[in-house]
Design a protein around this motif. Structure first.
Motif, PDB file in Angstrom:
ATOM      1  N   ASN A   4     -18.625   7.476  15.222  1.00  0.00           N
ATOM      2  CA  ASN A   4     -18.758   8.876  15.957  1.00  0.00           C
ATOM      3  C   ASN A   4     -17.021   9.072  16.218  1.00  0.00           C
ATOM      4  O   ASN A   4     -16.342   8.498  16.472  1.00  0.00           O
ATOM      5  N   SER A   5     -16.791  10.252  15.771  1.00  0.00           N
ATOM      6  CA  SER A   5     -15.470  10.520  15.612  1.00  0.00           C
ATOM      7  C   SER A   5     -14.870  10.912  17.017  1.00  0.00           C
ATOM      8  O   SER A   5     -13.560  11.030  16.885  1.00  0.00           O
ATOM      9  N   GLY A 112     -11.899  21.083  18.747  1.00  0.00           N
ATOM     10  CA  GLY A 112     -10.628  21.222  17.790  1.00  0.00           C
ATOM     11  C   GLY A 112      -9.457  22.181  18.462  1.00  0.00           C
ATOM     12  O   GLY A 112      -8.570  22.171  18.011  1.00  0.00           O
ATOM     13  N   ASP A 113      -9.695  22.678  19.696  1.00  0.00           N
ATOM     14  CA  ASP A 113      -8.671  23.332  20.366  1.00  0.00           C
ATOM     15  C   ASP A 113      -7.654  22.354  20.927  1.00  0.00           C
ATOM     16  O   ASP A 113      -7.807  21.295  21.377  1.00  0.00           O
ATOM     17  N   ALA A 132     -13.552  15.260  24.768  1.00  0.00           N
ATOM     18  CA  ALA A 132     -14.424  16.650  24.766  1.00  0.00           C
ATOM     19  C   ALA A 132     -14.047  17.043  23.462  1.00  0.00           C
ATOM     20  O   ALA A 132     -14.632  18.186  23.241  1.00  0.00           O
ATOM     21  N   GLY A 133     -13.797  16.569  22.348  1.00  0.00           N
ATOM     22  CA  GLY A 133     -13.814  17.260  21.083  1.00  0.00           C
ATOM     23  C   GLY A 133     -12.419  17.982  20.769  1.00  0.00           C
ATOM     24  O   GLY A 133     -12.250  18.432  19.905  1.00  0.00           O
ATOM     25  N   ALA A 134     -11.432  18.138  21.902  1.00  0.00           N
ATOM     26  CA  ALA A 134     -10.174  18.842  21.650  1.00  0.00           C
ATOM     27  C   ALA A 134      -9.020  18.099  21.289  1.00  0.00           C
ATOM     28  O   ALA A 134      -9.698  16.842  21.018  1.00  0.00           O
ATOM     29  N   TYR A 135      -7.895  18.237  21.179  1.00  0.00           N
ATOM     30  CA  TYR A 135      -6.862  17.330  20.706  1.00  0.00           C
ATOM     31  C   TYR A 135      -5.599  17.902  21.705  1.00  0.00           C
ATOM     32  O   TYR A 135      -5.239  18.623  22.084  1.00  0.00           O
TER      33      TYR A 135
END
Length: 383
Positions: A4-5, A112-113, A132-135
């Motif tokens: 799970n990335s 990716g934001d 949340a998938g941001a960085y």
């Protein structure tokens, strides 16, 4: 287990491991955990007990918070920010301030934001950005005049951000942003078309006459700012788990959906206690608590005179530089507990190059008398 990335870069917070190692030994100076021994407001405790005994608040509804609490939050925020938030469309009640962060990130960012944070910052903010998938994009703090300050030169180099996720005072450093800092932040928000996500959990816990500036009062920020607040720190109501989100009506439509599907509803009993604290005309003991925190902070600084500790301008903690003592943060944390009977969290999950060289010393849960033994304990750890 399937990969799970989202969890590739997520790090453990660290303080729970230190707390477990310290166990319940009464001799250990507990500087690892953000608890406090200063009592919550009596008015809040009474209102909560009355709600439980009277059968009030035992409901799923309203999903976004009881009207009495949303109205109390709106009134408090109007005083702080100068903005008249609509209780129905612009305020959502959450299960604590940290539980508010994920819905806001989901509403304000795309996968990716980049999200801008300081280094160091609260691990609960940093790691939620990753989940949340941001960085996270980190702007360092630097020490100037014995205090942490925002590195405005590094901030000026930021050319892309979906949001800036900031605290003032901030954990774990205790940095407080001044007018120039907020103006520099406003410039970045305008240039990158970013939201400001402002964690105001400690806004009034400020020491030494440092300025207390709400960013919504800075030109260009009110329309971009999403405010996260709670009763956990200013009101010492950690166990109530009540927080809130307030912001522009458009983004709040998405925030409301994300918050409802995240936790459905915050405790109704606790909401009534929180409303009582926010509405207490006597101030619910905030001023007195801040004075006590400053006394404890000052004792820590006095005890560690000559060691690489940085004063906090506010908040509940300050930082000791392990690398300047020729140790890693984990090594210093281990030595402090084993030799000095001091529980302190290494900042390995709390930022980048700046954070990872420090351990955090939380002074909110230890009285001045016990903190007066800190020097001897640290010398034992380093000896």
């Amino acid at each position: 287990m399937r990969p799970n990335s989202r969890f590739t870069e997520v790090q453990p917070i660290g303080l729970d491991q230190v707390a477990a190692a310290a166990r319940d030994d009464p001799d250990v100076l507990r500087l690892e955990n953000l608890d406090t021994d200063i009592a919550p407001p009596a008015v809040a405790a009474r209102a909560t007990a009355d709600a439980v005994l009277g059968g009030q608040g035992n409901s799923w509804l309203p999903l976004t918070g009881l009207p009495v609490l949303r109205e109390a939050v709106a009134a408090d925020l109007c005083t702080r920010t100068g903005v008249g938030y609509g209780p129905d469309r612009q305020i959502v009640i959450t299960s604590g301030g940290t539980a508010a962060v994920m819905p806001v990130l989901l509403a304000a960012t795309e996968p990716g934001d980049p999200v801008l944070l300081t280094d160091p910052t609260y691990a609960g903010l940093l790691q939620r950005v990753r989940l949340a998938g941001a960085y996270p994009s980190l702007v360092p703090l630097r020490v100037e005049g014995g205090y942490w300050r925002l590195d405005r030169e590094a901030l000026a180099q930021v050319d892309r951000a979906a949001a800036l996720l900031l605290m003032s005072p901030s954990m774990p450093s205790g940095v407080v942003f001044d007018q120039g800092d907020w103006e520099a932040i406003a410039e970045v928000c305008a240039r990158t078309d970013a939201y400001l996500i402002y964690d105001a959990a400690m806004e009034r816990i400020v020491f030494d006459g440092h300025p207390r500036i709400n960013p919504c009062r800075v030109d260009g920020l009110a329309g971009r700012t999403i405010v996260i607040g709670s009763v956990s720190k200013e009101y010492r109501m950690i166990g109530w788990r009540i927080g809130w989100i307030a912001g522009p009506a458009g983004i709040m439509e998405r925030v409301r959906l994300a918050a409802v599907y995240n936790t459905t509803v915050a405790s109704g009993f606790a909401q009534l206690g929180a409303a009582a604290a926010l509405s207490d005309p006597s101030g619910a003991g905030v001023r007195e608590a801040v004075a006590e925190y400053q006394a404890r902070h000052d004792m820590v600084i006095e005890q560690l005179a000559g060691l690489p500790v940085v004063r906090a301008a506010g908040g509940w903690s300050c930082l000791l530089d392990a690398q300047a003592l020729n140790l890693t943060a984990q090594e210093l944390s281990d030595r402090l507990l084993a030799r000095g009977r001091v529980a302190a969290t290494p900042m390995t999950a709390w930022g980048g190059a700046v954070a990872t060289r420090h351990v955090r010393l939380v002074f909110s849960n230890e009285p001045v008398a016990r903190l007066s033994s800190l020097r001897a304990r640290v010398e034992a750890a380093l000896g």
